[in-house]
Design a protein around this motif. Structure first.
Motif, PDB file in Angstrom:
ATOM      1  N   GLY A  30       0.825  -1.210   0.000  1.00 36.67           N
ATOM      2  CA  GLY A  30       0.000   0.000   0.000  1.00 36.67           C
ATOM      3  C   GLY A  30       0.856   1.256   0.000  1.00 36.67           C
ATOM      4  N   PRO A  31       0.237   2.377   0.301  1.00 39.17           N
ATOM      5  CA  PRO A  31       0.948   3.653   0.171  1.00 39.17           C
ATOM      6  C   PRO A  31       1.930   3.928   1.302  1.00 39.17           C
ATOM      7  N   THR A  32       2.955   4.668   0.973  1.00 38.06           N
ATOM      8  CA  THR A  32       3.807   5.246   2.002  1.00 38.06           C
ATOM      9  C   THR A  32       3.142   6.572   2.347  1.00 38.06           C
ATOM     10  N   HIS A  38      -0.723   9.628  -5.338  1.00 37.54           N
ATOM     11  CA  HIS A  38      -1.043  10.225  -6.639  1.00 37.54           C
ATOM     12  C   HIS A  38      -1.768   9.196  -7.514  1.00 37.54           C
ATOM     13  N   ASN A  41      -0.170   5.729  -8.005  1.00 40.23           N
ATOM     14  CA  ASN A  41      -0.411   4.780  -6.912  1.00 40.23           C
ATOM     15  C   ASN A  41      -1.773   4.116  -7.082  1.00 40.23           C
ATOM     16  N   ARG A  43      -3.356   3.464  -9.701  1.00 44.09           N
ATOM     17  CA  ARG A  43      -3.408   2.406 -10.718  1.00 44.09           C
ATOM     18  C   ARG A  43      -3.120   1.057 -10.035  1.00 44.09           C
ATOM     19  N   HIS A  73      10.497   3.631   5.020  1.00 48.86           N
ATOM     20  CA  HIS A  73      10.692   3.652   3.568  1.00 48.86           C
ATOM     21  C   HIS A  73      11.663   4.797   3.258  1.00 48.86           C
ATOM     22  N   LYS A  84      11.301   8.596   4.425  1.00 47.18           N
ATOM     23  CA  LYS A  84      10.427   9.566   3.745  1.00 47.18           C
ATOM     24  C   LYS A  84       9.563  10.357   4.729  1.00 47.18           C
ATOM     25  N   GLY A 237       2.089  -5.372  -6.304  1.00 51.14           N
ATOM     26  CA  GLY A 237       2.688  -4.047  -6.122  1.00 51.14           C
ATOM     27  C   GLY A 237       2.893  -3.451  -7.498  1.00 51.14           C
ATOM     28  N   ASP A 240       7.902  -1.074  -9.758  1.00 51.19           N
ATOM     29  CA  ASP A 240       9.118  -0.666  -9.037  1.00 51.19           C
ATOM     30  C   ASP A 240       9.335  -1.482  -7.766  1.00 51.19           C
ATOM     31  N   ASN A 241       8.302  -2.179  -7.324  1.00 53.50           N
ATOM     32  CA  ASN A 241       8.438  -2.996  -6.108  1.00 53.50           C
ATOM     33  C   ASN A 241       9.177  -4.316  -6.347  1.00 53.50           C
ATOM     34  N   ARG A 269       2.197  -2.275 -14.308  1.00 53.32           N
ATOM     35  CA  ARG A 269       3.096  -1.336 -14.998  1.00 53.32           C
ATOM     36  C   ARG A 269       2.795   0.082 -14.517  1.00 53.32           C
ATOM     37  N   PHE A 270       3.784   0.941 -14.586  1.00 53.24           N
ATOM     38  CA  PHE A 270       3.607   2.305 -14.101  1.00 53.24           C
ATOM     39  C   PHE A 270       2.643   3.110 -14.964  1.00 53.24           C
ATOM     40  N   LEU A 271       1.943   3.994 -14.304  1.00 56.68           N
ATOM     41  CA  LEU A 271       1.180   5.001 -15.011  1.00 56.68           C
ATOM     42  C   LEU A 271       2.131   6.176 -15.238  1.00 56.68           C
ATOM     43  N   MET A 278       5.870  11.239 -13.604  1.00 59.09           N
ATOM     44  CA  MET A 278       5.283  12.409 -12.943  1.00 59.09           C
ATOM     45  C   MET A 278       6.374  13.144 -12.179  1.00 59.09           C
TER      46      MET A 278
END
Ligand code: AMP
Ligand code: ZN
Length: 481
Positions: A30-32, A38, A41, A43, A73, A84, A237, A240-241, A269-271, A278
């Protein structure tokens, strides 16, 4: 039912067989929660929601877990940089715990706006420190981890299969590593399980020392184990994970717990935005709120994501979102045209509605295409195409009346599985289908009584609410504008 999914681990599509018959256990990174997620994420998170819905439509019992990363993270995923959350707290001068609360709330609000079915568990890393410590202790005992002062590292050479997910080789990683980053490690590719830092704003007093915090990878290994057991079906994920995060999770979990950790690894795959990554400097790190501000519904974004396949790249532009909004509207229009039949299928389960659609000759090819698309590695692109095929067929003048209920059943099932229409769109500008029907009937009656002023009034009311009324030889028909 044969579900096939592409497994990042085996690099091929595989028939999906749950470890326990009739059940699926899955974990999503999930999100950090250091800043509002954004659209990229989302997607990844919408893909998790789709998996959940498709498994349930196939009558599998799902246990779904999505974690919230609220510590550990680092700004550089490869074990370097600053935490972060720590960085954001220092930058904004806001307490990190307050940031976590605020961002988590925004995240849940976004999920709700996107119509995501809530996962069964949303564990926060900071609530699971004892579970992480326990796992690190096993790794130390078994000789997979070592201490340097109050820092603890995983020894990648102790796990010969390190690299099996990403295809990276330890030798190559070490040849390319920037050795000066951390002289403490035995091998440059080793990664931190626990870090000591007296200046860290989120720190714990544990058996390892007074001021420590966990590494990002151990968080997911420990939380997944707690909620899903030592071995479970599926882990997802964004792309990138794959490395280092999931590669490291595998190394830790398989070393600590003996045997296979996860059967199926799936990655989105990345958006991209405007054809690239971005970035803050380009001002295109969009949130769901940004889309709403521009007049879109979050479901338009959901539909944009689902028109593509999760393993193909997706380029977000405002034009593309507009196209998705228009396409979704045309399916909404189909829903309105089938409003009478919808009342006959509403309340069915997705499985029952899909089966009903498959049983009617004129609708079966579309229902089959829809199902086959999703069974084949969740090809939503194909599933959505089937719905447009259905729309064209239903709009044909010779579409057989008895099949309209089956058509409604397919669209109804599709809504349950893909999440096409938010609840409020069942009524345009406050008018429910039943209210519209009543106005249309009243207008017909007024016309029959030659009360044209009243009939015009009623038509105006409908037009203002965005309803188009067409007089046909079969009587007045309406659809949403
Ligand atoms: P993070 O908040 O960075 O921990 O990321 C949360 C999830 O979103 C992870 O599964 C990431 O892989 C995923 N993710 C991050 N950026 C994107 C993107 N642009 N497109 C798709 N998924 C992404
Ligand atoms: Zn994770």
């Amino acid at each position: 039912m044969v579900l096939r999914f592409y497994n990042t681990l085996s690099r091929q599509k595989e028939v999906f067989t749950p470890l326990q018959e009739g059940e699926v256990r899955m974990y999503h990174c999930g999100p950090t929660v250091y800043k509002r997620p954004h659209i990229g994420n989302y997607r990844a998170f919408l893909f998790a929601d789709l998996l959940r819905r498709w498994f349930e439509a196939n009558e599998l019992k799902v246990t779904q877990v999505m974690n919230l990363t609220d510590v550990g993270h680092l700004t550089d995923d490869a074990d370097a940089g600053e935490d972060k959350l720590q960085q954001e707290a220092e930058r904004t001068k806001v307490d990190p715990w307050a940031i976590v609360d605020q961002v988590s709330q925004a995240f849940f609000a976004d999920l709700n706006a996107l119509g995501v079915v809530p996962a069964h568990h949303y564990p926060r890393a900071t609530d699971h420190i004892p579970e992480m410590v326990a796992m690190i202790e096993i790794l130390l005992e078994k000789g997979h981890a070592y201490r340097v002062g109050d820092n603890i590292y995983f020894d990648v050479h102790s796990f010969p299969e390190y690299g099996k997910l990403s295809g990276n080789r330890v030798e190559d990683l070490e040849a390319g590593a920037r050795l000066e980053i951390n002289q403490e490690k035995r091998h440059p590719a080793d990664f931190a399980l626990w870090k000591s830092d007296p200046h860290h704003l989120m720190k714990w007093n544990t058996a390892f020392g007074e001021d420590g915090f966990p590494g990002w990878h151990i968080e997911c290994s420990a939380m997944a184990r707690k909620y899903l057991g030592d071995h479970f079906d599926l882990h997802t994920g964004g792309e990138d994970n794959v490395f280092p995060h999931h590669e490291c999770e595998i190394a830790q979990s398989e070393s600590a717990l003996n045997g296979s950790f996860v059967s199926l690894w799936m990655h989105t795959r990345f958006l991209q935005v405007d054809g690239g990554k971005m970035s803050k400097s380009l001002g295109n790190v969009y949130s769901i709120d940004d889309l709403i501000e521009r007049g879109f519904h979050p479901f338009d974004f959901r539909f944009l994501v689902q028109r593509g396949h999760y393993r193909t790249s997706l380029n977000f532009t405002w034009e593309a979102l507009k196209g998705a909004a228009e396409a979704r509207k045309s399916l909404q229009d189909l829903w309105s045209r089938l409003a009478n039949e919808m009342s006959k299928v509403s309340g069915l389960s997705a499985a029952a509605a899909l089966a009903q659609a498959e049983a009617a000759a004129e609708v079966a090819p579309f229902a089959k295409e829809f199902r086959e698309g999703l069974n084949d590695d969740l090809n939503t692109s194909k599933a959505v195409a089937a719905l447009f095929g259905l729309r064209t067929a239903v709009l044909r003048a010779d579409f057989p009346e008895p099949n309209r209920t089956a058509a409604a059943a397919l669209l109804y099932a599709a809504d349950l599985i893909l999440g096409l229409f938010p609840a409020e769109e069942d009524s345009a500008d406050g008018l429910s289908d039943a209210e519209i029907e009543a106005l249309v009937l009243a207008r017909t009656a007024a016309k029959a009584a030659k009360d044209f002023a009243a009939a015009d009034d009623l038509r105006n009311q409908l037009t203002t609410a965005g309803i188009v009324v067409e007089d046909t030889p079969q009587g007045a028909k309406w659809h949403r504008g």
